[in-house]
Structure formats: C-alpha cells, structure tokens
Design an enzyme around this catalytic site. Structure first.
Site, short mmCIF file in Angstrom:
data_model
loop_
_atom_site.label_atom_id
_atom_site.label_comp_id
_atom_site.label_asym_id
_atom_site.label_seq_id
_atom_site.Cartn_x
_atom_site.Cartn_y
_atom_site.Cartn_z
N LYS A 233 0.82 -1.21 0.00
CA LYS A 233 0.00 0.00 0.00
C LYS A 233 0.86 1.27 0.00
O LYS A 233 2.07 1.19 0.19
CB LYS A 233 -0.94 -0.04 1.20
CG LYS A 233 -1.67 -1.37 1.39
CD LYS A 233 -2.82 -1.57 0.42
CE LYS A 233 -3.39 -2.97 0.54
NZ LYS A 233 -4.82 -3.08 0.47
C1 PLP Z 1 -5.67 -4.25 1.16
C2 PLP Z 1 -7.14 -4.18 1.18
C3 PLP Z 1 -7.92 -4.70 2.22
C4 PLP Z 1 -7.36 -5.51 3.34
O1 PLP Z 1 -6.30 -4.95 3.99
P1 PLP Z 1 -5.19 -5.88 4.70
O2 PLP Z 1 -4.40 -4.89 5.46
O3 PLP Z 1 -4.43 -6.57 3.64
O4 PLP Z 1 -5.92 -6.81 5.60
C5 PLP Z 1 -9.29 -4.52 2.16
N1 PLP Z 1 -9.88 -3.90 1.14
C6 PLP Z 1 -9.18 -3.41 0.11
C7 PLP Z 1 -9.89 -2.72 -1.01
C8 PLP Z 1 -7.79 -3.55 0.08
O5 PLP Z 1 -7.09 -3.09 -0.96
#
Ligand code: PLP
Length: 451
Positions: A233
């Site tokens: 991210k």
């Molecule tokens: C990354 C993501 C999640 C989940 O986040 P994690 O930190 O990997 O558990 C949920 N929704 C979206 C749209 C994401 O991109």
C-alpha cells in the site's frame, strides 16, 4: 467507447481537473514519434522502456533511529496505550481531519471491527462492491453476514448508487462502498440512500489514503472508514490498519473491540469485558507509519500529476479511455486504471495488449476478476452456519443475482491497470508509457494477427 467522447467532454468529465487541463495541449516529442514508427517489441522491434521502475516499498535510513528506540525500549505491544501507536492515531486523524482514529493490525481487522460496532451481525446483509480486493467479501462473511453486490459503474469502477436500493432487504444493515484504486465513490448519493433506509456506512478506504471527495478525505465520509497499511500500500508497515470516524462513542467501541473487549472511554460494555478480539497494531509498525506521513503527501501529489498527464495523453489515442471521476474529487491511484476497447485495436485481446505492453518494458494487467464466480461465496453459503442463518430461497436468489452484475462484468473484461510505482517515475517515463500504447495501436492489426 471513445467515439462519443470528445476532447471537450473529457475536459468536463475528467475531474482530475486543472492538472489534466494543463497537459491537454501537449503533443508527443520527436523521440517518442520515432519510437512509434518502430515495430512493437513483441514483433521484434526495439523495447521502449529499458530502465526499471521505482521499487516498493522503500526504506530510508533516516527512519532507523526511531525504530531502534522502539526496539531498545522493550515496549513493543500497544496494549498499555500511549507510545507510537497513540501518536500515529492522533497524527492520522489530523492528516484526514477526522475526529479520531483507532489503529489495527490490518485493513481486514479494521473492517471487521467497524462493521461489528455498527451492528452488523450473523444473518444480516451488507451491500458492497464486487470490484474489490477479496478481503472486503471475506470480512462480511467472517461476521456471518451476506455480501450483497451493488453493480459497478464501468465509467468510474466504483459502486453505482443507482443499483443499491433494489438490493436492500429487511436484513440489510450496512453499505460498504469501496474507493477502489483510490478512486472516490459517489458518497453523497450513497449516504443519502443509507440515511433514507437507516443503514450504516463503512468506507473501505484500504486503497484510498488521502483521496478526496468534495474537499473531504475518504474515510471520513461515512460512519467509519477503514485503511490498510499492508506492504504493497501507499503507506506500508508490513501489516497494519486504521479506523477513522467522527463519533467519539463509535470510536470508543472500536477501541474496546480491537483490544480484547476492554472498556474504553465512554464505552464500558458490561462493566468489565465486552465481546472483542486482539486486533492491535504494534509500536514498530506505528513508528514506520509515522516516518512516512510526509512521504505519502509528496508521493500522492506526484502520482496525481503523472496520472493526469497519462489521462490527457491516452485521451488522444483511439481505443483507450481514462476513467470518469466524481465531481470535485481527487483520487490517489493505487493502480492507474483505464478502459480498453479491443474493437479499436483490430480485435487485439486485452491480454495480448498487456503482453505487448510488458514486452515494451511496461508492466500492465487486468485487475480484479468476477470473483463471485470463483467458489468462495458458494462455499460460504453452503456452510452449516449460513444454511442455518438464511432461508434456502434467499440463498438461491442471492446466487442467481450475480448474473445481473452487467456493469461489473464489463469492468472486469475491459479495464487495464498499472501499479502505483509507475506513477512515481519521471515525466519522461510517462512518455514511454504513452509511446508504447501508440505503437501498439499503430501496429494493432499485425499484433492481432500474430499467433
Ligand atoms: C488491502 C485491502 C484490504 C485488506 O487490507 P489488509 O491490510 O491486507 O488486511 C481490504 N480492502 C481493500 C480494497 C484492500 O485493498
């Protein structure tokens, strides 16, 4: 796809706005024109982009003293309160102009916590977007609720508000709009429907750090907003997440639930413990995140400028089309996505287009599939728990309803995306991307014919 959209229409609709406008007048440079005359790399021509792309994530030595301080302190868990996790929560809330923030172990646990405190319970239904990372589906299923899909608007890739109301039943408890790729959803329309039907709104802002809608940050537009700081991210800490909101009482409930159900602030639960889990962030993670605030702000601007430049350039090429953005919104581009029309590329399939881009040195892919056909939901609704919680006819109608997601099918078949790190490269490298698309367009007949 492109024929009905004039340049002026683009100016009106692409709310990337002033930056996009500034670049609309630009024409290809002579070197780029020369590259376009060459054969595609996939047909034996010279590859356009020979350098690499920015790597992700990035480590900076200047972050080391803070991380070492956490390490040496022996105070690694946030269970006692305070420390880097509390600093991060205050800082993230400030950056977003939210009243408060609760840090969590992931975006997944942020979503579970937010939906739980807003009353999503076993046997409920939650309306969400099918075009998302699978965690959105899974968190709803974890609460033993049914993820009911609104359709996707092919022009925006987000939830089409016009498709929400027909999906509301007496079991619907919440709407979870997803700002996918950092593209803000049309929140005014979604909030109005939620208000009318007394539904909670949890924003899945897990790809929308600093994205804006009508002057406010995504994650502060519904009842609660959820973020992810997973390694890929824009502000990563390996794993990590956050919930933001404006209502102190809701935030206290989140604080309690994510901390084993310990009473917090105004929320005392049953006096001692209430239901909850351990979804806490560690101080190491918070330290990493605190180190990256300025970087996130700067890189967000850079991604926006490069995305606006790409959109203006793609707009000039037949068969590729930038996305439409809600009025007065600013996306953050976790992927730079655009639409592809094979008909204007002599029938060149989207997959082959991607292969041709990759051969030019430009990684590019198709994004999310129609995941509701992948078996996960069949497995869930065939489980003993779901069979107990929902009438058989509801589950059958639910399964059948996937066929109605025509907008989403179109999105899954026609969208292309490039990972955010490409947008951190130089302006001259954006020209490489545009030159590659032009070259493929110019030679699409030959590429489509090649076995
Ligand atoms: C990354 C993501 C999640 C989940 O986040 P994690 O930190 O990997 O558990 C949920 N929704 C979206 C749209 C994401 O991109």
């Amino acid at each position: 796809m492109k024929s009905d959209l004039t340049r002026r229409a683009f100016v009106r609709t692409a709310a990337a706005g002033s930056a996009a406008l500034a670049w609309l007048g630009l024409r290809r440079t002579p070197t780029v024109a020369a590259a376009a005359a060459d054969k595609p790399a996939l047909l034996g021509g010279t590859r356009i982009h020979t350098g690499g792309w920015p790597r992700w994530p990035e480590w900076r030595e200047s972050w080391e003293p803070e991380i070492l301080r956490v390490l040496r302190s022996g105070r690694w868990s946030s269970s006692g309160g305070g420390g880097q996790v509390a600093d991060f929560e205050a800082g993230w809330a400030k950056l977003l102009a939210a009243r408060g923030c609760v840090a969590t172990s992931s975006g997944t646990t942020a979503l579970i916590t937010a939906m739980h405190v807003l009353g999503v319970d076993a046997g409920d239904e939650v309306i969400t977007s099918p075009f998302t990372f699978i965690a959105t589906y899974n968190t709803i299923l974890m609460l033993k609720a049914l993820p009911v899909f609104a359709d996707t608007d092919p022009a925006t890739l987000t939830m089409d508000p016009a498709s929400i109301e027909s999906r509301i039943t007496e079991r619907t408890r919440a709407i979870v709009p997803v700002h996918i790729y950092g593209l803000p959803c049309d929140m005014d329309a979604i909030n109005a429907i939620a208000k009318k039907h007394n539904l909670a709104v949890v924003e899945d802002a897990c790809q929308a750090w600093l994205a804006e809608y009508k002057g406010r940050k995504c994650g502060t537009l519904g009842d609660l907003g959820c973020f992810s700081f997973q390694n890929s991210k824009h502000i990563p800490s390996g794993e990590g997440g956050a919930i933001t909101g404006d209502r102190a009482e809701l935030l206290d409930r989140c604080q309690a639930f994510h901390n084993c159900g310990r009473a917090s602030g105004s929320f005392q639960g049953s006096g001692c413990f209430s239901r909850g889990s351990n979804f806490r962030m560690q101080h190491f993670q918070a330290s990493l995140l605190l180190s990256q605030f300025d970087k996130l702000v700067q890189e967000t601007e850079r991604r926006r400028e490069n995305a606006a430049y790409l959109s203006a350039g793609l707009q000039e090429i037949p068969g590729v089309q930038p996305l439409r953005l809600p009025e007065n919104s600013r996306p953050v581009w976790h992927l730079y996505a655009f639409r592809y029309d094979p008909e204007q590329f002599h029938g060149l399939s989207r997959d082959k287009f991607c292969r041709a881009m990759n051969a030019e040195g430009i990684p590019c892919g198709g994004g999310y599939r129609e995941q509701y056909h992948d078996g996960l939901l069949d497995e869930a609704i065939a489980s003993r728990g779901f069979q107990r919680l929902f009438p058989a006819e509801r589950l059958k109608a639910y399964r059948d309803s996937f066929r109605e997601l025509r907008g989403n099918r179109q999105v899954c078949e026609t969208t292309l995306g490039m990972f955010q790190t490409l947008l951190l490269a130089q302006r001259s490298e954006m020209d490489h991307i545009l030159a590659a698309v032009r070259k493929i367009q110019a030679h699409s007949a030959a590429l489509a014919k090649q076995a």
